[in-house]
Design an enzyme around this catalytic site. Structure first.
Site, PDB file in Angstrom:
ATOM      1  N   HIS A  80      14.850 -31.914 -44.556  1.00 36.02           N
ATOM      2  CA  HIS A  80      13.526 -31.797 -45.186  1.00 36.02           C
ATOM      3  C   HIS A  80      13.505 -32.656 -46.452  1.00 36.02           C
ATOM      4  O   HIS A  80      14.047 -32.278 -47.478  1.00 36.02           O
ATOM      5  CB  HIS A  80      13.241 -30.329 -45.530  1.00 36.02           C
ATOM      6  N   HIS A  82      11.032 -35.976 -48.654  1.00 30.89           N
ATOM      7  CA  HIS A  82       9.734 -36.634 -48.840  1.00 30.89           C
ATOM      8  C   HIS A  82      10.006 -38.048 -49.350  1.00 30.89           C
ATOM      9  O   HIS A  82       9.742 -38.366 -50.507  1.00 30.89           O
ATOM     10  CB  HIS A  82       8.860 -35.859 -49.825  1.00 30.89           C
ATOM     11  N   LYS A  85       7.168 -40.119 -51.128  1.00 22.96           N
ATOM     12  CA  LYS A  85       6.785 -39.807 -52.503  1.00 22.96           C
ATOM     13  C   LYS A  85       7.856 -40.212 -53.516  1.00 22.96           C
ATOM     14  O   LYS A  85       7.603 -40.260 -54.714  1.00 22.96           O
ATOM     15  CB  LYS A  85       6.545 -38.304 -52.666  1.00 22.96           C
ATOM     16  N   HIS A 229       5.230 -26.613 -43.765  1.00 20.47           N
ATOM     17  CA  HIS A 229       5.429 -26.134 -45.133  1.00 20.47           C
ATOM     18  C   HIS A 229       4.756 -24.757 -45.191  1.00 20.47           C
ATOM     19  O   HIS A 229       3.570 -24.642 -44.891  1.00 20.47           O
ATOM     20  CB  HIS A 229       4.761 -27.053 -46.151  1.00 20.47           C
ATOM     21  N   GLU A 232       4.838 -21.648 -49.946  1.00 24.77           N
ATOM     22  CA  GLU A 232       5.537 -22.217 -51.103  1.00 24.77           C
ATOM     23  C   GLU A 232       4.899 -21.691 -52.382  1.00 24.77           C
ATOM     24  O   GLU A 232       4.263 -22.402 -53.156  1.00 24.77           O
ATOM     25  CB  GLU A 232       5.483 -23.745 -51.062  1.00 24.77           C
ATOM     26  N   ASP A 334      14.575 -32.074 -50.231  1.00 22.11           N
ATOM     27  CA  ASP A 334      13.146 -32.044 -50.535  1.00 22.11           C
ATOM     28  C   ASP A 334      12.747 -33.264 -51.357  1.00 22.11           C
ATOM     29  O   ASP A 334      13.117 -34.378 -51.044  1.00 22.11           O
ATOM     30  CB  ASP A 334      12.795 -30.734 -51.237  1.00 22.11           C
ATOM     31  N   ASN A 335      12.018 -33.054 -52.440  1.00 21.33           N
ATOM     32  CA  ASN A 335      11.496 -34.167 -53.236  1.00 21.33           C
ATOM     33  C   ASN A 335      12.561 -34.745 -54.163  1.00 21.33           C
ATOM     34  O   ASN A 335      13.494 -34.047 -54.554  1.00 21.33           O
ATOM     35  CB  ASN A 335      10.301 -33.699 -54.058  1.00 21.33           C
TER      36      ASN A 335
END
Length: 445
Positions: A80, A82, A85, A229, A232, A334-335
């Site tokens: 997972h 991103h 971004k 998602h 969250e 993640d991010n």
């Protein structure tokens, strides 16, 4: 450390038993209290050829390296992320640190995204992941309007260019109501053409049931896997995970489903938790916890700059309870350096370290290492990735640390990544590679 030959022995190697494929009884029984076993490993023609208990390897003429108890792990699987971004923090920081401000900053930044901008930032993330020892990555792609073509085309180009180094998968990221619109049909076509995964953000709203039904109808019709998602937030009434599990059973869905975040489960009453756990297990859903991003965003107060307040909870979901129920549990990065998480370096070890500390995965460690290796690989349909076994590609990481306590206590920047039996010589990319993307944007402000 490793000879530049097609065959060699690594002797006195510590390996976590949980990541060994087709382990024999003798090796399994030789594990210590932390699940480690001491073995000799033979590499030949880029594959694992033999794995035996230390001291039981035969004598032959190929080179031998004594690792003196150092550990090897399989390459990481990051299920997972991103990547689209990533690395926009310097030009679009999250000024207050809240989830809503992250959304606002990202949406504004997306207005200036170009094919080159997306491609270069995603490639930067891939370079970091590769050098740190990751082999497979699933990224979510913001997918609405003009980004449908921009992001997915950049992804397809990178997937082709990196196919001999990294296994890449992509998930569409849009609010679920988007699939009820004509534009949503274009997105579904793009996903299907690209071999992607149907996904989106589920949040509580009056039309949620209709939205979930439509997504499942599309997934069954197009034979697509699903990745959501979910929940969250820290809201007790947020039960999207439960609703998705109910829909899975209702539609008798046979594809793979992954749900990320699931934060609200940790603040809900026990009766709701138990009902949700039972449904998720029955539905065969895998859960991804994102310890770094959720720790960063969850329970952060919007007036933090005016009246600082210590957060009361860690933001992660009920990983122990889910795992005990029999639900596949994974952790992912993640991010990375964007408004949702201002830090990170696409490093699977950092993810595991943070998960251990935040979620108390030690005492004992059991098979939690699988949560960043074998389990996410299984959820991605990669049965031979994220594990060590005879006949598999010799893709692994050598750590100087002999025990979990040693590996998790230092940065391990001196780790050695091995791919197909050869030491990876690549270095981490320098941040200056992205300077023009930052400064060109700032000059337009």
């Amino acid at each position: 450390m490793i000879p530049n030959t097609s065959g060699y022995w690594l002797k006195n190697v510590r390996v976590p038993v949980c990541v060994l494929k087709d382990k024999n009884e003798a090796i399994a029984n030789s594990a210590n209290q932390d699940g480690m076993t001491l073995v000799d490993v033979k590499i030949a023609s880029g594959l694992f050829e033999k794995i035996v208990i230390a001291g039981q390897s035969e004598s032959d003429s190929i080179p031998t390296v004594d690792l003196q108890g150092k550990q090897i792990w399989p390459c990481f699987v990051d299920v997972h992320t991103h990547l689209d971004k990533g690395h926009i923090w310097e030009r679009s920081p999250n000024q207050k640190g809240t989830f809503n401000d992250a959304l606002t900053a990202t949406f504004k930044d997306e207005e200036i995204w170009t094919a080159e901008d997306i491609y270069r930032r995603m490639e930067f993330g891939l370079k970091c992941s590769y050098v740190h020892g990751t082999k497979a990555i699933r990224t979510h792609l913001d997918s609405s309007g003009r980004l449908i073509d921009l992001s997915w085309d950049a992804f397809k180009t990178l997937r082709k260019q990196w196919e001999n180094r990294l296994i890449l998968q992509a998930v569409a990221l849009a609010s679920l109501d988007y699939y009820l619109t004509p534009e949503g049909e274009k997105l579904v076509n793009k996903i299907s053409e690209s071999g992607g995964i149907l996904g989106g953000v589920a949040y509580m709203n009056p039309d949620l049931d209709q939205q979930i039904d439509r997504v499942f109808e599309i997934a069954k019709e197009r034979k697509l896997n699903l990745d959501f998602h979910v929940d969250e937030n820290g809201e007790i009434e947020s039960i999207c995970l439960q609703k998705i599990a109910e829909a899975t059973l209702k539609y008798k869905f046979e594809g793979q489903i992954v749900c990320g975040h699931c934060c609200s489960l940790a603040v809900q009453p026990d009766d709701v938790v138990q009902q949700t756990l039972k449904l998720v297990k029955s539905a065969g859903i895998g859960v991804v916890s994102l310890p770094m991003c959720n720790l960063y965003l969850q329970d952060r107060q919007s007036d933090q700059s005016q009246s600082p307040k210590t957060p009361h909870w860690r933001g992660t979901t009920l990983v122990h309870e889910l795992k005990k129920t029999g639900v596949p549990v994974t952790f992912a990065s993640d991010n990375c350096r964007d408004p949702f998480y201002g830090f990170g370096d696409h490093d699977g070890l950092e993810v595991f370290k943070m998960a251990v500390r935040i979620c108390h995965l030690d005492r004992p460690f059991e098979d939690w290492l699988c949560s960043v290796t074998t389990t996410p690989a299984d959820l991605m349909g990669l049965s031979d990735v994220g594990r060590i076994g005879v006949g598999l590609p010799a893709d692994f990481i050598i750590f100087k640390g002999r025990y979990f306590s040693e590996i998790l206590s230092r940065q391990q920047s001196d780790r050695i990544v091995v791919r197909n039996g050869k030491i990876l010589e690549d270095n981490l990319p320098d941040y200056s590679e992205l300077d023009d993307l930052i400064f060109d944007f700032q000059s337009d402000l």
